[in-house]
Design a protein around this motif. Structure first.
Motif, PDB file in Angstrom:
ATOM      1  N   LEU A 122     -15.397  -3.981  13.801  1.00  0.00           N
ATOM      2  CA  LEU A 122     -14.217  -3.110  13.834  1.00  0.00           C
ATOM      3  C   LEU A 122     -14.274  -2.167  15.030  1.00  0.00           C
ATOM      4  O   LEU A 122     -15.270  -1.486  15.253  1.00  0.00           O
TER       5      LEU A 122
ATOM      6  N   MET B 199     -10.548  -4.594   6.080  1.00  0.00           N
ATOM      7  CA  MET B 199     -11.971  -4.254   6.093  1.00  0.00           C
ATOM      8  C   MET B 199     -12.458  -3.781   4.732  1.00  0.00           C
ATOM      9  O   MET B 199     -13.628  -3.439   4.580  1.00  0.00           O
ATOM     10  N   GLY B 200     -11.557  -3.703   3.775  1.00  0.00           N
ATOM     11  CA  GLY B 200     -11.956  -3.162   2.475  1.00  0.00           C
ATOM     12  C   GLY B 200     -12.152  -1.657   2.532  1.00  0.00           C
ATOM     13  O   GLY B 200     -12.809  -1.085   1.672  1.00  0.00           O
ATOM     14  N   LEU B 201     -11.578  -0.998   3.539  1.00  0.00           N
ATOM     15  CA  LEU B 201     -11.738   0.452   3.654  1.00  0.00           C
ATOM     16  C   LEU B 201     -10.604   1.196   2.969  1.00  0.00           C
ATOM     17  O   LEU B 201     -10.702   2.388   2.720  1.00  0.00           O
ATOM     18  N   ALA B 202      -9.518   0.492   2.694  1.00  0.00           N
ATOM     19  CA  ALA B 202      -8.422   1.104   1.950  1.00  0.00           C
ATOM     20  C   ALA B 202      -8.075   0.172   0.796  1.00  0.00           C
ATOM     21  O   ALA B 202      -8.127  -1.053   0.934  1.00  0.00           O
ATOM     22  N   ASP B 203      -7.753   0.781  -0.348  1.00  0.00           N
ATOM     23  CA  ASP B 203      -7.298  -0.010  -1.490  1.00  0.00           C
ATOM     24  C   ASP B 203      -5.873  -0.480  -1.245  1.00  0.00           C
ATOM     25  O   ASP B 203      -5.182   0.045  -0.387  1.00  0.00           O
ATOM     26  N   PHE B 204      -5.436  -1.474  -2.024  1.00  0.00           N
ATOM     27  CA  PHE B 204      -4.012  -1.796  -1.984  1.00  0.00           C
ATOM     28  C   PHE B 204      -3.455  -1.754  -3.394  1.00  0.00           C
ATOM     29  O   PHE B 204      -4.200  -1.834  -4.367  1.00  0.00           O
ATOM     30  N   ASP B 205      -2.146  -1.580  -3.478  1.00  0.00           N
ATOM     31  CA  ASP B 205      -1.524  -1.358  -4.778  1.00  0.00           C
ATOM     32  C   ASP B 205      -1.043  -2.641  -5.435  1.00  0.00           C
ATOM     33  O   ASP B 205      -0.923  -2.713  -6.642  1.00  0.00           O
TER      34      ASP B 205
ATOM     35  N   ARG C 110     -17.419  -7.318   5.619  1.00  0.00           N
ATOM     36  CA  ARG C 110     -17.804  -6.414   6.708  1.00  0.00           C
ATOM     37  C   ARG C 110     -19.046  -6.910   7.446  1.00  0.00           C
ATOM     38  O   ARG C 110     -19.229  -6.607   8.622  1.00  0.00           O
ATOM     39  N   ALA C 111     -19.880  -7.680   6.763  1.00  0.00           N
ATOM     40  CA  ALA C 111     -21.066  -8.229   7.429  1.00  0.00           C
ATOM     41  C   ALA C 111     -20.679  -9.207   8.532  1.00  0.00           C
ATOM     42  O   ALA C 111     -21.426  -9.409   9.481  1.00  0.00           O
TER      43      ALA C 111
ATOM     44  N   ASN D 156      -9.033   5.542   0.896  1.00  0.00           N
ATOM     45  CA  ASN D 156      -7.591   5.772   0.753  1.00  0.00           C
ATOM     46  C   ASN D 156      -6.858   4.454   0.745  1.00  0.00           C
ATOM     47  O   ASN D 156      -7.434   3.411   0.774  1.00  0.00           O
TER      48      ASN D 156
ATOM     49  N   ARG E 171     -18.131  -6.023   1.098  1.00  0.00           N
ATOM     50  CA  ARG E 171     -19.390  -5.925   1.858  1.00  0.00           C
ATOM     51  C   ARG E 171     -19.679  -7.222   2.599  1.00  0.00           C
ATOM     52  O   ARG E 171     -20.115  -7.212   3.756  1.00  0.00           O
TER      53      ARG E 171
ATOM     54  N   PHE F 169     -26.436  -3.192   9.726  1.00  0.00           N
ATOM     55  CA  PHE F 169     -26.169  -4.575   9.309  1.00  0.00           C
ATOM     56  C   PHE F 169     -27.461  -5.255   8.854  1.00  0.00           C
ATOM     57  O   PHE F 169     -27.475  -6.459   8.646  1.00  0.00           O
TER      58      PHE F 169
ATOM     59  N   PRO G 112     -10.609  -6.483  -3.258  1.00  0.00           N
ATOM     60  CA  PRO G 112     -11.641  -5.637  -2.676  1.00  0.00           C
ATOM     61  C   PRO G 112     -13.062  -6.020  -3.107  1.00  0.00           C
ATOM     62  O   PRO G 112     -14.013  -5.432  -2.617  1.00  0.00           O
TER      63      PRO G 112
ATOM     64  N   LYS H 130       0.851  -1.193   0.000  1.00  0.00           N
ATOM     65  CA  LYS H 130       0.000   0.000   0.000  1.00  0.00           C
ATOM     66  C   LYS H 130       0.882   1.236   0.000  1.00  0.00           C
ATOM     67  O   LYS H 130       1.719   1.407   0.884  1.00  0.00           O
TER      68      LYS H 130
ATOM     69  N   PRO I  71     -21.727  -3.211   6.361  1.00  0.00           N
ATOM     70  CA  PRO I  71     -21.788  -3.546   4.929  1.00  0.00           C
ATOM     71  C   PRO I  71     -22.128  -2.365   4.017  1.00  0.00           C
ATOM     72  O   PRO I  71     -22.019  -2.495   2.802  1.00  0.00           O
TER      73      PRO I  71
ATOM     74  N   LYS J 184      -7.144  -1.422   7.816  1.00  0.00           N
ATOM     75  CA  LYS J 184      -8.124  -0.820   6.899  1.00  0.00           C
ATOM     76  C   LYS J 184      -8.241  -1.640   5.624  1.00  0.00           C
ATOM     77  O   LYS J 184      -9.331  -1.762   5.053  1.00  0.00           O
TER      78      LYS J 184
END
Ligand SMILES: Nc1ncnc2c1ncn2[C@@H]1O[C@H](COP(=O)(O)OP(=O)(O)O)[C@@H](O)[C@H]1O
Ligand SMILES: [Mg+2]
Lengths: 317, 262
Positions: free
Chosen positions: A95, A65-71, A90-91, B262, A87, A119, A83, A26, B106, A62
């Motif tokens: 966190l 949790m799929g909250l940040a992208d990775f490179d 996260r279900a 991000n 969803r 949820f 990614p 990342k 979700p 992050k």
């Protein structure tokens, strides 16, 4: 404890890791915040990321949790690839973020009900669960209080309770006890140990050695986005540091220092303290005796020694 | 591995949980909300409609109070939606970190922004309803029950204004930034889109120019419905509003993604 066991505890047949990361990278501009890390997080364990500020711990969580992208690299959680399937992940995951973000417009109880709704869980579905979580977080007596009327420790406990509202199989905690006083910290450790005993997989970051040593079955030491080593606290201590540490505080003369160097496996001077690492502390302690103006502390080597050994003693801001 | 912020948003029922959150908070503070919703129009309509109306007389064959009330139904929805989409959404997104909390569930940003958009439009609807009630009590709704048809149009107007407001929120560094939008966008529309005087009184080039403003189109539909006259070019006006709503929602989602991903 009235909380039902999570699904993972009910059917703990799979040995497949809960999280699988390969070559995960990342970047923020030129900075490689996470730099090609590989790790597997086994089910039902407490897995820790230990590292100084800026090591890349929060960024790694992050991404889980799929909250940040990775490179670059591959990442999957509970068998779902990121990614694309964030969803679905996260279900099934809870966190506890590094900073509390409770809803100030709601009471303690309403915070839990509202979060459940995100949820897709209705009030009636979670009513008994919310009561159990209030109990679990020792917040039953504060159920109708507004969030800004809670102490920092209570807010933290509510955030942890909120992360459990969807009955998650994995709970991710980013520095769960940072900034809390020791009493609160011990209560939270107790609660996390309970969760783990019920089969919930815990993933946490910390820079408290005691926290890592007490809670984590397995940990990675991270710095500058890289994993320096990985193992149980005991394994890491055995691998990187000598079993005994004698710490000398005060003025240590060059002569004494030289003698210690000849007797011990490793001697380091940091600031006003000298650290003597050894497998045979007896002779060294006899040599030192009861010196004037010098405090001698003999202890077992711990994670802190591993941490300092691996990440160095430079200040991090 | 990299998500594109321009990926098309998906509309899901989950958005209603965000709407519900805002509704539950609003319900707690319903007293002050109602004072604001009813107090303001009463003052406007009495002050301008009756005071100024005595000087102005009829406009376009309508008593000034009737003309003004039908314009204020639309403009107050615009203002209320803009406040919600900027100050309130910013509060939830930045200092309160409510969006961060929701993003760990979700729900995606698509859902959050859809919920916020519907909620902002709903708040606009509430303020329009309040004005319609006050206007009806003052005898300024000659269209009678037909005026209720104005409400779905007000909701569409709300959707058309929610998106641009959230776009501003997505690029704002602080609350002061919203002054630009109010001065450069909201106030000119308030003055020029036919709330206070018919756009026919504007110079020709300006009459053409104000056609790009969504409020103009909303008023062209809402006023005849309240007054009880036939609506001309109904579908064209609704299409402009719907166009604004869809494009601005898409932009709002993309820019909030840019800010929070991000
Ligand atoms: N959104 C961001 N933009 C730019 N740099 C960032 C961002 N988030 C984190 N970083 C940088 O990435 C590195 C790792 O940060 P982080 O994962 O928060 O570390 P930790 O949680 O271990 O303290 C740090 O150098 C930090 O400054
Ligand atoms: Mg961190």
């Amino acid at each position: 404890m009235t909380l039902p066991d999570p699904p993972s505890a009910r059917s703990q047949t799979t040995a497949a890791p809960v999280v699988r990361a390969r070559g995960l990278v990342k970047c923020f501009g030129a900075l490689r915040a996470v730099d090609a890390v590989d790790f597997d997080i086994p089910a039902g364990r407490c897995f820790g990321f230990l590292g100084p500020n800026g090591a890349g711990k929060t960024t790694t969580l992050k991404m889980l949790m799929g909250l940040a992208d990775f490179d670059a690299g591959e990442l999957s959680v509970l068998g779902h690839a990121l990614p694309a399937e964030a969803r679905a992940i996260r279900a099934r995951v809870g966190l506890v973020p590094q900073g509390d973000n409770l809803d100030p417009d709601f009471t303690v109880r309403e915070n839990l009900f509202m979060y459940a709704r995100f949820f897709g869980l209705s009030r009636s579905e979670v009513a008994s669960r919310v009561d159990a979580l209030l109990e679990f977080a020792n917040l039953t007596h504060k159920a109708e209080a507004r969030v800004d009327q809670l102490s920092g420790g209570m807010q933290r406990r509510l955030t942890i309770a909120r992360a459990l509202v969807n009955d998650p199989e994995v709970v991710i905690l980013d520095e769960p006890t940072s900034g809390l006083d020791p009493q609160v910290r011990h209560v939270i450790w107790g609660r996390l140990a309970e969760l783990r005993a019920r089969g919930v997989t815990l993933v946490l970051t910390t820079h408290y050695m005691e926290e890592a040593e007490r809670l984590c079955d397995e940990l990675v030491v991270m710095d500058h986005g890289r994993i320096l080593d990985q193992g149980s606290p005991g394994e890491l201590i055995a691998r990187h540091v000598e079993p005994d540490v004698i710490e000398l505080r005060g003025a240590v003369s060059d002569g004494v220092f030289a003698t210690l160097t000849s007797m011990a496996l490793r001697v380091e001077r940091h600031g006003t303290a000298v650290y003597v690492y050894t497998g045979a502390p007896g002779p060294i302690l006899d040599f030192l005796g009861q010196p004037d103006g010098l405090t001698v502390i003999h202890r077992r080597a711990g994670l802190e020694d591993v941490f300092l050994h691996l990440t160095g003693r430079d200040l991090r801001e | 591995m990299k998500r594109s912020i321009w990926q098309l948003p998906r509309a899901r029922m989950a958005a209603f949980s965000v709407f519900a959150r805002n509704f539950l908070v609003w319900r707690k503070l319903i007293g002050p909300a109602i004072v604001l919703n009813f107090g303001e129009p009463v003052i406007y309509l009495l002050g301008l409609g009756i005071g100024l109306g005595a000087l102005v007389g009829d406009i376009g064959g309508l008593p000034y109070l009737v003309f003004l009330a039908s314009g204020i139904v639309a403009s107050s929805a615009m203002i209320s939606v803009s406040f919600e989409g900027m100050y309130s959404v910013y509060t939830r997104m930045v200092p309160q970190k409510t969006f961060d909390a929701i993003m760990a569930t979700p729900l995606d940003i698509d859902d959050i922004i859809l919920g916020e958009t519907l909620w902002a439009a709903f708040k606009g609807l509430l303020s329009a309803v309040a004005i319609l009630i006050v206007a009806a009590l003052l005898g300024a709704v000659p269209g009678g029950w037909m005026a209720l048809w104005a409400l779905p149009v007000v909701f569409l107007l709300g959707l058309a204004f929610a998106g641009p407001a959230i776009v501003m929120t997505a690029i704002a560094d602080n609350y002061d930034f919203f002054n630009y939008y109010f001065v450069l966008v909201v106030t000119p529309m308030f003055m020029l889109s036919g709330v206070f005087f018919p756009i026919e009184t504007l110079p020709d080039w300006m009459q053409t120019a104000v056609l790009v403003l969504p409020l103009t189109h909303a008023i062209e539909v809402i006023r005849p419905l309240i007054v009880g006259e036939p609506v001309e070019h109904l579908l064209a006006h609704l299409a402009v509003l719907a166009g604004f709503a869809v494009v601005a929602y898409y932009l709002a989602v993309a820019l909030v993604r840019r800010r929070l991903w991000n």
